[in-house]
Design an enzyme around this catalytic site. Structure first.
Site, PDB file in Angstrom:
ATOM      1  N   CYS A  37     -55.655   6.972  19.609  1.00  0.00           N
ATOM      2  CA  CYS A  37     -56.256   7.391  18.419  1.00  0.00           C
ATOM      3  C   CYS A  37     -57.450   8.043  18.399  1.00  0.00           C
ATOM      4  O   CYS A  37     -57.876   8.367  19.573  1.00  0.00           O
ATOM      5  CB  CYS A  37     -56.689   5.719  17.859  1.00  0.00           C
ATOM      6  SG  CYS A  37     -55.192   4.629  17.843  1.00  0.00           S
ATOM      7  N   GLU A  54     -54.798   3.055  25.941  1.00  0.00           N
ATOM      8  CA  GLU A  54     -53.890   2.388  26.208  1.00  0.00           C
ATOM      9  C   GLU A  54     -54.132   1.460  27.330  1.00  0.00           C
ATOM     10  O   GLU A  54     -54.764   1.954  28.342  1.00  0.00           O
ATOM     11  CB  GLU A  54     -52.590   3.066  26.769  1.00  0.00           C
ATOM     12  CG  GLU A  54     -51.776   3.934  25.897  1.00  0.00           C
ATOM     13  CD  GLU A  54     -51.186   3.364  24.584  1.00  0.00           C
ATOM     14  OE1 GLU A  54     -50.995   1.993  24.647  1.00  0.00           O
ATOM     15  OE2 GLU A  54     -51.013   4.030  23.621  1.00  0.00           O
TER      16      GLU A  54
END
Length: 612
Positions: free
Chosen positions: A2, A79
């Site tokens: 993101c 992540e």
């Protein structure tokens, strides 16, 4: 993956200027094409753009948690590969989860452990937590600097973002580039915290930054350190093999289509084999992608590339049975000004790498049509000692950064194209010397190391704390510019720590570069790849590329008043663009790439150039 951004102002009501945070968030749209959101309280505004990879329905951000003392809000990029284990631990401690996302695990981990959550996270991440219980902003970046995070200190708070463009979208942040900023761009030492824009800096890798009304506190939670290596050579190979298998198994977890970048070199081929093994139990077939310029038949070896990639790519694809896609990049696309502008905008600065960058951007664009996540071999050369200059004492012990001593295609002198007075004011040679002294001072040695081992540990440390950051930043920017998440298994900190401390004799046991990696992955790969020597990322060999490059640069030279010539020496540019193509040396070609990148960067960003 993101894009995050935000603004905290302890003496101002941010809710009255929601438009500013919304504009900052909009600059991250390419990083997060799936959805976006903002969150506001009196003194803070947070923005998020999402690329949905884990739990697409449940991982919406900004993500909030209500507590009796106030709201805690997270915007998160990256992540966390151990999120399943962390979630299980948090459940045992009484936490309840509403989603399957790693985002909620990070938020709940902060509620449980506060800033100390950083040490518990394995992965690539950059995130911000607004803790409404005591009005503080916490910024956290992963250990190796895989995910970017920039910030600017304002009069009464701070502005931050995944990319400099998000920070620059705030009206309080000046778009100033001075001689000091340009110096590092030219020097390529990857100075800690450096950003081209004045008064904008990076949150350092392995760092937690806490911002309150009382000021800023910085805490380093991880640094590369020295430790005794007790394993035998055979045990070391087995340990690396086990680490790589575990890393691959965790990093192929995704709720979206994924693939591997395959160049036919040892690093990418190893990942393809590891991914194949990790997916085989679930009956999945690994997908692979490679970039190709179509020069296999007339390939000419050069300083950096001894063999074409295509034959080795085919060998690996056949060996593991991957669903392979060869992406042929056309010269006209490499030279398309709009593609160049997209690359410059992605990186936020004029890198000047030409087709090395544009071809990677085009490869990522093609991959994004079929996958959302890709595994890449980035960082293996820094971790395992793959670059040629690791193995040449004259370059390694030259008293400067080895990649600069090598003076290869990437790093050949960049000062010749600069205006003479600017070149003198920059004193690039003196700057590099000072940075080298600073960098070497940060190397932690072990008692009893002989001169050769100290030299090699120093080289390893410089690559893992300097050069690798530039490589990881490039990969992140060009992939996220098309909404593709690229994971880098070789940058796993457990692997980095272990291999950094392994004796050099183990890393070169067969007399060649990356012996340790080669031995660890040998069962997965065809002999042709195991015997192949290092070949750098490919570059086009089409002579038509240079002709068009020269013509485009000549058009810039013809613009008499353009600000690019406050940096570039017009006489140098005129000579380079008028020379016969067959007589153009590598520095001239590279210089024209930098001229064009700088030209487009100025048009895109409209910086205030304060240079000599």
């Amino acid at each position: 993956m993101c894009g995050i951004t935000g603004w905290v102002a302890f003496e101002e009501d941010v809710t009255r200027r929601r438009d500013i945070v919304e504009e900052m968030t909009a600059t991250m749209a390419l990083r997060g094409p799936d959805e976006g959101g903002t969150w506001f309280d009196t003194h803070v505004g947070l923005g998020h753009r999402r690329l949905a990879v884990i739990d697409p329905p449940g991982g919406k951000q900004p993500m909030t948690a209500a507590t009796p003392a106030g709201e805690v809000v997270l915007v998160y990029s990256g992540e966390v590969y151990n999120f399943v284990a962390l979630r299980e631990e948090l459940v045992r401690r009484g936490h309840r989860f509403a989603t399957r996302s790693d985002t909620e695990v990070v938020l709940r981990a902060y509620l449980q452990w506060g800033e100390a959550l950083a040490e518990r996270l394995d992965g690539m991440f950059a995130f911000a937590v607004w803790d409404g219980r005591d009005n503080r902003l916490v910024l956290v970046r992963d250990r190796l600097g895989i995910k970017p995070l920039f910030w600017h200190r304002t009069r009464d708070g701070a502005v931050f973002g995944s990319e400099a463009k998000a920070v620059l979208a705030h009206p309080a942040v000046p778009r100033v580039v001075d001689t000091a900023g340009l110096r590092e761009l030219v020097a390529f030492t990857k100075t800690s915290g450096w950003v081209l824009w004045r008064d904008v800096t990076e949150v350092e890798p392995g760092t937690v930054l806490t911002i309150t009304a009382d000021g800023v506190r910085e805490r380093t939670y991880w640094r590369l350190s020295s430790a005794e290596h007790r394993d035998s050579p055979a045990e070391t190979v087995e340990r690396v093999r086990a680490l790589l298998g575990d890393i691959a198994a965790r990093q192929v977890v995704a709720d979206v289509p994924q693939c591997v970048l395959l160049s036919g070199g040892l690093d990418s081929s190893a990942l393809t084999g590891l991914a194949h093994a990790a997916l085989a139990d679930d009956g999945e077939k690994v997908r692979s992608f490679s970039v190709d310029f179509g020069h296999e038949e007339d390939f000419a070896a050069d300083e950096l590339r001894g063999t074409p990639d295509a034959p080795f790519v085919r060998d690996v694809a056949a060996h593991v049975g991957s669903q392979h896609h060869n992406v042929l990049v056309d010269t006209s696309r490499l030279l398309d000004p709009e593609v160049r502008r997209a690359v410059v905008a992605a990186r936020d600065f004029p890198a000047g790498l030409g087709d090395i960058d544009t071809s990677l951007y085009l490869l990522f664009s093609r991959i994004r049509q079929e996958a959302t996540v890709a595994l890449s071999g980035e960082a293996a050369d820094e971790v395992f000692g793959g670059y040629a200059w690791f193995h040449h004492p004259a370059l390694r012990d030259s008293g400067t950064f080895p990649w600069l001593a090598a003076q290869n295609t990437y790093t050949t002198d960049r000062t010749g194209l600069l205006r003479p007075e600017l070149r003198e004011a920059m004193d690039v040679a003196g700057f590099i010397a000072d940075e080298y002294v600073t960098a070497v001072a940060g190397v932690e040695h072990r008692d009893g190391e002989d001169a050769a081992e100290r030299s090699l540990r120093t080289a390893s440390h410089l690559h893992l704390t300097r050069l690798v950051r530039a490589m990881l930043d490039r990969k992140d920017r060009l992939s996220m510019a098309v909404g593709l998440e690229v994971r880098v298994p070789f940058a796993d900190h457990h692997l980095v720590e272990y291999v950094h401390n392994a004796p050099w004799s183990v890393k070169t046991a067969d007399g060649h570069e990356k012996s340790l990696l080669r031995a660890a992955v040998a069962p997965l790969l065809p002999t042709s790849v195991l015997e192949r020597r290092k070949s750098h990322y490919p570059s086009t060999q089409d002579t038509g590329y240079v002709r068009t490059l020269q013509r485009q640069a000549a058009e810039v030279v013809a613009e008499r008043e353009h600000a690019v010539f406050s940096v570039i020496d017009r006489q140098w540019a005129a000579a380079a663009t008028s020379a016969p193509v067959e007589q153009l040396a590598v520095p001239a070609r590279n210089g024209m790439e930098r001229l064009l990148d700088l030209y487009h960067w100025i048009d895109l960003y409209r910086p205030e150039l304060r240079v000599a």
